[in-house]
Enzyme design. Structure first.
Site, PDB file in Angstrom:
ATOM      1  N   GLU B  29      42.115  27.632  31.796  1.00 30.39           N
ATOM      2  CA  GLU B  29      41.091  26.876  31.074  1.00 30.39           C
ATOM      3  C   GLU B  29      41.752  25.953  30.059  1.00 30.39           C
ATOM      4  OE1 GLU B  29      38.758  30.126  29.551  1.00 30.39           O
ATOM      5  OE2 GLU B  29      38.391  30.839  31.593  1.00 30.39           O
ATOM      6  N   LEU B  58      35.489  27.731  33.807  1.00 27.28           N
ATOM      7  CA  LEU B  58      35.544  28.807  32.805  1.00 27.28           C
ATOM      8  C   LEU B  58      35.266  30.118  33.530  1.00 27.28           C
ATOM      9  CD1 LEU B  58      33.670  28.694  29.373  1.00 27.28           C
ATOM     10  CD2 LEU B  58      34.414  30.770  30.515  1.00 27.28           C
ATOM     11  N   ALA B  59      36.264  30.606  34.238  1.00 32.70           N
ATOM     12  CA  ALA B  59      36.005  31.685  35.193  1.00 32.70           C
ATOM     13  C   ALA B  59      37.307  32.431  35.462  1.00 32.70           C
ATOM     14  CB  ALA B  59      35.434  31.094  36.483  1.00 32.70           C
ATOM     15  N   GLU B  60      37.565  33.452  34.639  1.00 33.88           N
ATOM     16  CA  GLU B  60      38.852  34.155  34.722  1.00 33.88           C
ATOM     17  C   GLU B  60      39.072  34.834  36.070  1.00 33.88           C
ATOM     18  OE1 GLU B  60      36.848  34.231  32.101  1.00 33.88           O
ATOM     19  OE2 GLU B  60      38.085  33.451  30.481  1.00 33.88           O
ATOM     20  N   ALA B  84      44.219  37.342  25.495  1.00 35.75           N
ATOM     21  CA  ALA B  84      44.523  38.574  26.239  1.00 35.75           C
ATOM     22  C   ALA B  84      43.303  39.480  26.340  1.00 35.75           C
ATOM     23  CB  ALA B  84      45.683  39.311  25.583  1.00 35.75           C
ATOM     24  N   ASP B  85      42.382  39.350  25.388  1.00 38.45           N
ATOM     25  CA  ASP B  85      41.160  40.166  25.435  1.00 38.45           C
ATOM     26  C   ASP B  85      40.369  39.906  26.717  1.00 38.45           C
ATOM     27  OD1 ASP B  85      40.879  40.870  22.223  1.00 38.45           O
ATOM     28  OD2 ASP B  85      41.830  38.961  22.670  1.00 38.45           O
ATOM     29  N   PHE B  86      40.501  38.708  27.256  1.00 40.33           N
ATOM     30  CA  PHE B  86      39.678  38.338  28.411  1.00 40.33           C
ATOM     31  C   PHE B  86      40.220  38.895  29.729  1.00 40.33           C
ATOM     32  CE2 PHE B  86      38.755  34.213  25.852  1.00 40.33           C
ATOM     33  CZ  PHE B  86      38.035  34.943  24.937  1.00 40.33           C
ATOM     34  N   HIS B 129      38.894  39.269  20.162  1.00 39.80           N
ATOM     35  CA  HIS B 129      39.783  38.102  20.185  1.00 39.80           C
ATOM     36  C   HIS B 129      41.115  38.411  19.511  1.00 39.80           C
ATOM     37  CE1 HIS B 129      35.808  36.270  20.813  1.00 39.80           C
ATOM     38  NE2 HIS B 129      36.436  35.278  21.399  1.00 39.80           N
TER      39      HIS B 129
END
Lengths: 327, 325
Positions: B29, B58-60, B84-86, B129
């Protein structure tokens, strides 16, 4: 336009091979030769074979957990498929995958344990083909249940935005495990979602192998020409339960019987005979050959060794430097 | 030697590897014109174009899933997850697909990809976050994990990770991006699985990685003023783990303290402590101690965040208590 006779015969032959092999697997499972859960695609043959026969050897395939037909259609030998399901060292994934069938020599990239995990992987394979400047196409498969997952949206939308050569194929067999389609989506067609992504969505009779073949050829031509993805939805039905321990009591026996009357193989046989494409003698001889191939696959798998214990540790990493001593 | 920042070092690694190997490309992103949330890839789109520096949706899930798909078909993607939280959004793709695709499909195909992601507290990030989720991937077979603490290592480890044939989860710490350090002009690699002894000492071993290496060094200096000589080992990578260096230091000092920013329960420290006691039970003079964040979600308020985070004072105190045993 009707395909050439050799293509029609190949379609017929492979549908039969799929059917006979999976019927043999029902027995082998019952006898305890196949461990774990076995998800069969009996009834799906027009879709699994009709979409894979038009692909080239170097095209990519990322099928779902009912991948026997797709593997055969793409050219994986019946014997290595069966050996894999039986956990043998000669299996196409060395007995380490089971349902995770793969054969990279014919572009079978493997399967995702989570439904729909394969969709985003297919998007990546399509991206790779495009970046490498080849005209390879990727075909990926999922059911109508999986079409409700986020990865369906993420994978198709990204492939659409990047105009990737990926064909998204929904094998809609009305039930995700026990749950009927009417309980999980308001619209009748998964292919309707295509409108939202700005790509073509095609609904096809998933028991009509010629209709499937034709839809697939159009999607392949679009993909090879750089025009991006297509979403194909084939309406079909699985004859067995979700897996072989599922008696599928959630379905009305009359419904199952009605779909069996629409058997994709019977239907194609009637067509081939009516159009005088193959004679009864030819048909009988194809059936004999396929039966023999399945028997050879069974013999091969039953006589194959199990993996050696040390195989457990091998191959976790491509570059195991510094890691193996911890095992 | 010239000095550049951790951020510049990472960017150089990306640029050099993209120049060296046409199969290497970036996706994530806002990694393109924007240059990434932490500006690591800034300017690379001008050199390599949008084909190789790809802004994704926007799509991990598709960022990592497509990375796996590209990696098993001949490319070498470097995927960026903004924070890294995502990783929770694409956990299946990292843990099961990247980590296991090779093994469960007959050990033939390699999955050469790097998942770059910034971790750690930097003030006011709160519970989703600020996290350091390396332990989640330490548990997953098939993955490698790198956590550089210096600009030199950031460049050398990223180059090694990109060249490696296995998936590498590459944790960058947000508070290190502006850190300057010596980085040679000439080509070099920091191999995965080789720890660095940042400070020698004979009284106690401190195991650290990423930002906490700097806390460990600060604590070691303070302890030295009181006559305690701590050896600080920067692990650099958790998988592969440089067991040899860890055990050699532990054998020498007979006392080990592990510090990491992530919370304690099930953290990397638990694994390290287990390995050390399995190998050196009779040698150790004291239990292996962990200095970590507590097992609570990361609070927003700076007043609470300070209490939450391990730091040099907490580490010094732990070392003193250990030496008193």
């Amino acid at each position: 336009m009707l395909p050439e006779k050799n293509v029609l015969v190949e379609l017929y032959r492979k549908m039969l091979l799929d059917r006979y092999l999976e019927e043999a697997m029902v027995e082998l499972y019952r006898q305890g030769y196949i461990p774990g859960s076995l998800h069969l695609g009996i009834g799906h043959e027009a879709l699994s074979i009709g979409t894979t026969v038009p692909l080239r050897r170097d095209d990519y395939l990322v099928f779902s957990h009912r991948g026997v037909g797709h593997s055969l259609g793409k050219g994986v030998p019946a014997r290595t498929i069966l050996a894999e399901f039986m956990g043998r060292a000669t299996g196409c994934s060395l007995g380490k995958g089971g349902v995770h069938l793969s054969d990279f020599s014919v572009g079978c990239l493997g399967i995702s344990g989570s439904q729909g995990g394969n969709i985003v992987i297919a998007t990546g394979a399509g991206l790779s083909a495009k970046m490498r400047g080849t005209d390879q196409v990727t075909a990926v498969y999922f059911g109508e249940g999986t079409a409700n997952r986020g990865c369906f949206h993420e994978g198709i939308n990204q492939a659409a935005v990047w105009r990737l050569p990926v064909i998204f194929i929904c094998e809609n067999d009305l039930y995700s495990y026990s749950t009927h389609q009417s309980k999980i989506m308001l619209r009748e067609n998964v292919a309707d979602h295509a409108y939202g992504y700005g790509i073509p969505g095609v609904v096809v009779d998933g028991n009509d192998v010629l209709a499937v073949y034709e839809a697939m050829q159009e999607a392949i031509a679009r993909a090879r020409a750089g025009e991006g993805p297509t979403l194909i939805e084939g309406k079909t039905y699985r004859w067995r339960g979700h897996h072989e321990k599922d008696p599928a009591l959630y379905r009305d026996p009359a419904e199952v019987e009605a779909w069996k009357q629409k058997c994709p193989i019977k239907r194609f046989e009637l067509f081939l005979q009516a159009e005088r494409i193959i004679s009864p003698e030819e048909q009988a001889s194809i059936q004999d050959e396929v039966r023999q191939e399945v028997q050879e696959a069974i013999d091969f798998a039953l006589n194959s060794p199990f993996p050696q214990p040390e195989e457990l540790y091998r191959g976790v990493y491509a570059n195991p430097a510094g890691i193996l001593d911890l095992i | 030697m010239r000095r550049i920042t951790y951020r510049q070092a990472l960017r150089e690694a990306l640029q050099e590897e993209m120049e060296r190997d046409a199969r290497v490309f970036l996706m994530g992103e806002d990694v393109g014109i924007f240059g990434g949330n932490f500006k690591v890839s800034q300017g690379l789109i001008d050199k390599f174009g949008e084909e190789r520096v790809r802004d994704t949706t926007l799509a991990e899930t598709v960022i990592i899933g497509a990375g796996v798909g590209a990696a098993i078909t001949g490319m070498r993607p470097v995927c960026e997850i903004m924070l890294a939280d995502f990783v929770g959004v694409c956990f299946d793709e990292i843990y099961n697909k990247a980590g296991k695709w090779r093994y469960m499909h007959g050990c033939e195909v390699a999955v050469p990809m790097v998942i770059r992601t910034p971790m750690g507290c930097r003030g006011g990030g709160g519970a989703e976050h600020s996290q350091c989720p390396e332990a989640l991937f330490l548990h997953g077979p098939g993955l490698k994990i790198a956590l550089p603490s210096t600009p030199y290592d950031a460049k050398g480890l990223l180059k090694a990770a990109i060249r490696d044939d296995d998936p590498v989860v590459f944790f960058e710490h947000k508070l290190l991006y502006d850190l300057e350090g010596e980085v040679p002009e000439e080509e070099y690699i920091v191999p995965l699985g080789k720890a660095a002894i940042r400070r020698e000492g004979q009284d106690v071993t401190i195991l650290a990685y990423s930002f906490m290496v700097h806390k460990a060094l600060a604590a070691a200096e303070a302890l030295a003023a009181n006559g305690i000589e701590a050896e600080v080992v920067d692990l650099r990578t958790l998988v592969p783990l440089d067991v040899e260096t860890v055990l050699a230091s532990a054998r020498k000092t007979r006392r080990v303290v592990i510090i990491h920013e992530a919370n304690k329960r099930g953290g990397a420290g638990a694994e390290l402590a287990a390995i050390i006691q399995e190998k050196l039970f009779g040698v150790l003079a004291a239990p292996v101690i962990r200095v970590c964040a507590p097992d609570v979600p990361i609070p927003f308020s700076p007043a609470l965040e300070k209490v939450y985070l391990p730091d040099e004072e907490k580490l010094q105190q732990a070392v003193r208590e250990l030496l008193a045993k």
